[in-house]
Motif scaffolding. Structure first.
Motif, PDB file in Angstrom:
ATOM      1  N   ARG A 183       0.839  -1.203   0.000  1.00 21.15           N
ATOM      2  CA  ARG A 183       0.000   0.000   0.000  1.00 21.15           C
ATOM      3  C   ARG A 183       0.877   1.257   0.000  1.00 21.15           C
ATOM      4  NH1 ARG A 183      -2.453  -0.518   6.103  1.00 21.15           N
ATOM      5  NH2 ARG A 183      -0.495  -0.205   7.250  1.00 21.15           N
ATOM      6  N   GLY A 184       0.407   2.256  -0.740  1.00 25.47           N
ATOM      7  CA  GLY A 184       1.150   3.512  -0.821  1.00 25.47           C
ATOM      8  C   GLY A 184       2.345   3.467  -1.755  1.00 25.47           C
ATOM      9  N   THR A 185       2.556   2.333  -2.458  1.00 21.06           N
ATOM     10  CA  THR A 185       3.684   2.218  -3.379  1.00 21.06           C
ATOM     11  C   THR A 185       3.177   2.179  -4.817  1.00 21.06           C
ATOM     12  OG1 THR A 185       3.776  -0.198  -3.573  1.00 21.06           O
ATOM     13  CG2 THR A 185       4.812   0.794  -1.629  1.00 21.06           C
ATOM     14  N   LEU A 186       4.102   2.256  -5.760  1.00 19.37           N
ATOM     15  CA  LEU A 186       3.750   2.227  -7.176  1.00 19.37           C
ATOM     16  C   LEU A 186       3.436   0.826  -7.682  1.00 19.37           C
ATOM     17  CD1 LEU A 186       6.376   4.762  -8.609  1.00 19.37           C
ATOM     18  CD2 LEU A 186       3.933   5.158  -8.182  1.00 19.37           C
ATOM     19  N   VAL A 237       6.023 -10.849  -9.895  1.00 19.90           N
ATOM     20  CA  VAL A 237       6.210 -10.618  -8.463  1.00 19.90           C
ATOM     21  C   VAL A 237       7.646 -10.223  -8.131  1.00 19.90           C
ATOM     22  CG1 VAL A 237       6.082 -11.677  -6.172  1.00 19.90           C
ATOM     23  CG2 VAL A 237       4.324 -12.183  -7.871  1.00 19.90           C
ATOM     24  N   VAL A 238       8.610 -10.949  -8.685  1.00 20.29           N
ATOM     25  CA  VAL A 238      10.013 -10.708  -8.352  1.00 20.29           C
ATOM     26  C   VAL A 238      10.437  -9.296  -8.729  1.00 20.29           C
ATOM     27  CG1 VAL A 238      12.386 -11.439  -8.763  1.00 20.29           C
ATOM     28  CG2 VAL A 238      10.581 -13.154  -8.565  1.00 20.29           C
ATOM     29  N   GLY A 239      10.117  -8.881  -9.947  1.00 20.84           N
ATOM     30  CA  GLY A 239      10.500  -7.547 -10.404  1.00 20.84           C
ATOM     31  C   GLY A 239       9.788  -6.446  -9.663  1.00 20.84           C
ATOM     32  N   ARG A 240       8.506  -6.628  -9.383  1.00 17.41           N
ATOM     33  CA  ARG A 240       7.752  -5.592  -8.683  1.00 17.41           C
ATOM     34  C   ARG A 240       8.230  -5.427  -7.249  1.00 17.41           C
ATOM     35  NH1 ARG A 240       3.267  -7.798  -7.979  1.00 17.41           N
ATOM     36  NH2 ARG A 240       2.315  -5.957  -7.003  1.00 17.41           N
ATOM     37  N   MET A 241       8.465  -6.539  -6.574  1.00 14.49           N
ATOM     38  CA  MET A 241       8.940  -6.449  -5.189  1.00 14.49           C
ATOM     39  C   MET A 241      10.327  -5.816  -5.120  1.00 14.49           C
ATOM     40  SD  MET A 241       6.530  -7.400  -3.256  1.00 14.49           S
ATOM     41  CE  MET A 241       4.903  -8.060  -3.618  1.00 14.49           C
ATOM     42  N   ALA A 242      11.160  -6.104  -6.104  1.00 17.87           N
ATOM     43  CA  ALA A 242      12.487  -5.495  -6.139  1.00 17.87           C
ATOM     44  C   ALA A 242      12.381  -3.975  -6.238  1.00 17.87           C
ATOM     45  CB  ALA A 242      13.294  -6.050  -7.305  1.00 17.87           C
ATOM     46  N   ALA A 243      11.340  -3.499  -6.915  1.00 16.98           N
ATOM     47  CA  ALA A 243      11.167  -2.056  -7.091  1.00 16.98           C
ATOM     48  C   ALA A 243      10.873  -1.337  -5.782  1.00 16.98           C
ATOM     49  CB  ALA A 243      10.048  -1.791  -8.096  1.00 16.98           C
ATOM     50  N   ILE A 244      10.408  -2.081  -4.763  1.00 16.99           N
ATOM     51  CA  ILE A 244      10.151  -1.453  -3.455  1.00 16.99           C
ATOM     52  C   ILE A 244      11.110  -1.987  -2.397  1.00 16.99           C
ATOM     53  CG2 ILE A 244       7.747  -0.898  -3.955  1.00 16.99           C
ATOM     54  CD1 ILE A 244       6.911  -3.362  -2.347  1.00 16.99           C
ATOM     55  N   GLY A 245      12.238  -2.515  -2.861  1.00 16.73           N
ATOM     56  CA  GLY A 245      13.292  -2.910  -1.939  1.00 16.73           C
ATOM     57  C   GLY A 245      13.135  -4.260  -1.284  1.00 16.73           C
ATOM     58  N   ILE A 246      12.261  -5.115  -1.806  1.00 14.88           N
ATOM     59  CA  ILE A 246      12.071  -6.455  -1.251  1.00 14.88           C
ATOM     60  C   ILE A 246      12.702  -7.472  -2.199  1.00 14.88           C
ATOM     61  CG2 ILE A 246      10.387  -8.221  -0.604  1.00 14.88           C
ATOM     62  CD1 ILE A 246       8.473  -5.974   0.147  1.00 14.88           C
ATOM     63  N   THR A 247      13.606  -8.278  -1.671  1.00 18.08           N
ATOM     64  CA  THR A 247      14.281  -9.284  -2.495  1.00 18.08           C
ATOM     65  C   THR A 247      13.590 -10.625  -2.346  1.00 18.08           C
ATOM     66  OG1 THR A 247      16.412  -8.158  -2.215  1.00 18.08           O
ATOM     67  CG2 THR A 247      16.467 -10.457  -2.938  1.00 18.08           C
ATOM     68  N   VAL A 248      13.027 -11.109  -3.427  1.00 21.30           N
ATOM     69  CA  VAL A 248      12.385 -12.428  -3.436  1.00 21.30           C
ATOM     70  C   VAL A 248      13.459 -13.459  -3.781  1.00 21.30           C
ATOM     71  CG1 VAL A 248      10.653 -13.895  -4.525  1.00 21.30           C
ATOM     72  CG2 VAL A 248      10.151 -11.480  -4.092  1.00 21.30           C
ATOM     73  N   THR A 249      13.615 -14.444  -2.921  1.00 22.21           N
ATOM     74  CA  THR A 249      14.696 -15.416  -3.108  1.00 22.21           C
ATOM     75  C   THR A 249      14.219 -16.778  -3.604  1.00 22.21           C
ATOM     76  OG1 THR A 249      14.528 -16.047  -0.767  1.00 22.21           O
ATOM     77  CG2 THR A 249      16.164 -14.345  -1.360  1.00 22.21           C
ATOM     78  N   HIS A 250      12.989 -17.146  -3.295  1.00 24.91           N
ATOM     79  CA  HIS A 250      12.538 -18.470  -3.728  1.00 24.91           C
ATOM     80  C   HIS A 250      11.025 -18.567  -3.679  1.00 24.91           C
ATOM     81  CE1 HIS A 250      12.526 -18.899   0.656  1.00 24.91           C
ATOM     82  NE2 HIS A 250      11.745 -19.962   0.503  1.00 24.91           N
ATOM     83  N   ALA A 251      10.539 -19.631  -4.310  1.00 27.49           N
ATOM     84  CA  ALA A 251       9.108 -19.928  -4.295  1.00 27.49           C
ATOM     85  C   ALA A 251       8.914 -21.388  -3.944  1.00 27.49           C
ATOM     86  CB  ALA A 251       8.474 -19.619  -5.646  1.00 27.49           C
ATOM     87  N   VAL A 252       7.795 -21.681  -3.320  1.00 30.10           N
ATOM     88  CA  VAL A 252       7.430 -23.063  -3.009  1.00 30.10           C
ATOM     89  C   VAL A 252       6.161 -23.385  -3.784  1.00 30.10           C
ATOM     90  CG1 VAL A 252       6.676 -24.664  -1.214  1.00 30.10           C
ATOM     91  CG2 VAL A 252       8.500 -23.016  -0.726  1.00 30.10           C
ATOM     92  N   GLU A 253       6.165 -24.519  -4.511  1.00 33.76           N
ATOM     93  CA  GLU A 253       5.008 -24.918  -5.288  1.00 33.76           C
ATOM     94  C   GLU A 253       4.533 -26.306  -4.873  1.00 33.76           C
ATOM     95  OE1 GLU A 253       5.615 -22.371  -9.366  1.00 33.76           O
ATOM     96  OE2 GLU A 253       5.589 -24.560  -9.481  1.00 33.76           O
ATOM     97  N   GLN A 254       3.218 -26.445  -4.803  1.00 32.01           N
ATOM     98  CA  GLN A 254       2.616 -27.732  -4.444  1.00 32.01           C
ATOM     99  C   GLN A 254       1.591 -28.096  -5.514  1.00 32.01           C
ATOM    100  OE1 GLN A 254       0.888 -27.923  -0.508  1.00 32.01           O
ATOM    101  NE2 GLN A 254      -0.398 -29.671  -1.037  1.00 32.01           N
ATOM    102  N   PRO A 255       1.962 -29.003  -6.459  1.00 34.32           N
ATOM    103  CA  PRO A 255       1.010 -29.402  -7.502  1.00 34.32           C
ATOM    104  C   PRO A 255       0.143 -30.571  -7.060  1.00 34.32           C
ATOM    105  CG  PRO A 255       3.185 -30.278  -7.983  1.00 34.32           C
ATOM    106  CD  PRO A 255       3.301 -29.542  -6.671  1.00 34.32           C
ATOM    107  N   GLU A 256      -1.110 -30.557  -7.477  1.00 32.33           N
ATOM    108  CA  GLU A 256      -2.035 -31.643  -7.185  1.00 32.33           C
ATOM    109  C   GLU A 256      -2.966 -31.833  -8.380  1.00 32.33           C
ATOM    110  OE1 GLU A 256      -4.198 -30.757  -3.659  1.00 32.33           O
ATOM    111  OE2 GLU A 256      -2.538 -31.228  -2.300  1.00 32.33           O
TER     112      GLU A 256
END
Length: 252
Positions: free
Chosen positions: A159-162, A176-195
């Protein structure tokens, strides 16, 4: 061994007749009443269940008010799930489709300040009812739907960000990775659960498949470098249209 259910036996018979080219792509199958007689006098309900199974497998297709037909062969798209996809700069889905010689696009609809239901809140590590930004996506290859997903992000995070709207503002469509980087948050990994699962009526309409068709459901959650969940999504991929491949990086 237990006896095979009648509808599975009938499905095998129909599958064999198609394989023997008694019916070819585009041919209309006989009526259920006629097939019931030809298959040993089973009930029409057995024929219906057998046809629904073969429709879900992409071998038959139902046409409202017209009947059941042998489906035209359709190319299954290769959908790659890989961490490396996030490091190439281009939106992952568009990059995947480009490799296949197809034009990848998507349509989306975003709602801000949506209370998080309990399952989503648990995955995001927030209290149930906390506000989120929810975005529904329909992914298209050459204009045809091949995947849908619903994404949830904690509203308190953006909230309050671009980047508060995933598909709005200067960082729209960057993932997600690129957008979060734009507000200083580094995304390092994802967890996926297929069913495995079956398409609901709404999902079938969006994906252009038969209700009950086989799908793969993927629960995906992105995490920042401090272990905080920053986004979670429910992804639905129709098994008859796409094959899912996981690319696993190996350290040298």
């Amino acid at each position: 061994m237990p006896e095979q259910p009648p509808y599975l036996r009938v499905a095998d018979l129909l599958r064999r007749r198609i394989a023997d080219r008694e019916w070819t792509p585009g041919d209309r199958l006989p009526s259920r009443a006629q097939l019931a007689q030809e298959c040993g006098g089973v009930g029409e309900n057995v024929i219906r269940r057998a046809q629904e199974l073969l429709i879900s497998q992409g071998l038959l297709e139902g046409r409202a008010g017209s009947g059941t037909y042998v489906a035209e062969p359709r190319e299954r798209l290769r959908v790659v799930r890989s961490q490396c996809r996030e490091e190439r700069g281009e939106p992952p889905f568009r990059a995947d489709m480009s490799v296949l010689g197809k034009h990848g696009t998507w349509e989306s609809s975003t709602e801000a300040k949506v209370p998080a239901p309990a399952p989503v809140a648990a995955r995001l590590g927030i209290p149930e009812g906390d506000l989120c930004v929810r975005t529904a996506y329909e992914f298209l290859a050459d204009g045809k739907p091949v995947q849908i997903s619903t994404s949830w992000e904690p509203y308190s995070l953006t909230r309050g960000t671009l980047v508060v709207l995933p598909e709005g503002g200067p960082h729209a469509g960057k993932g997600v990775v690129g957008r979060m980087a734009a507000i200083g948050i580094t995304v390092t990994h994802a967890v996926e659960q297929p069913e495995p699962g079956h398409a609901t009526a709404e999902e079938a309409t969006l994906l252009g498949v038969q209700r009950g068709a086989l799908v793969t459901r993927i629960q995906r959650t992105y995490y920042s470098d401090d272990g905080r969940p920053v986004e979670t999504a429910d992804i639905v991929v129709p098994a008859g249209l796409c094959e899912i491949v996981y690319e696993v990086p190996v350290s040298p």
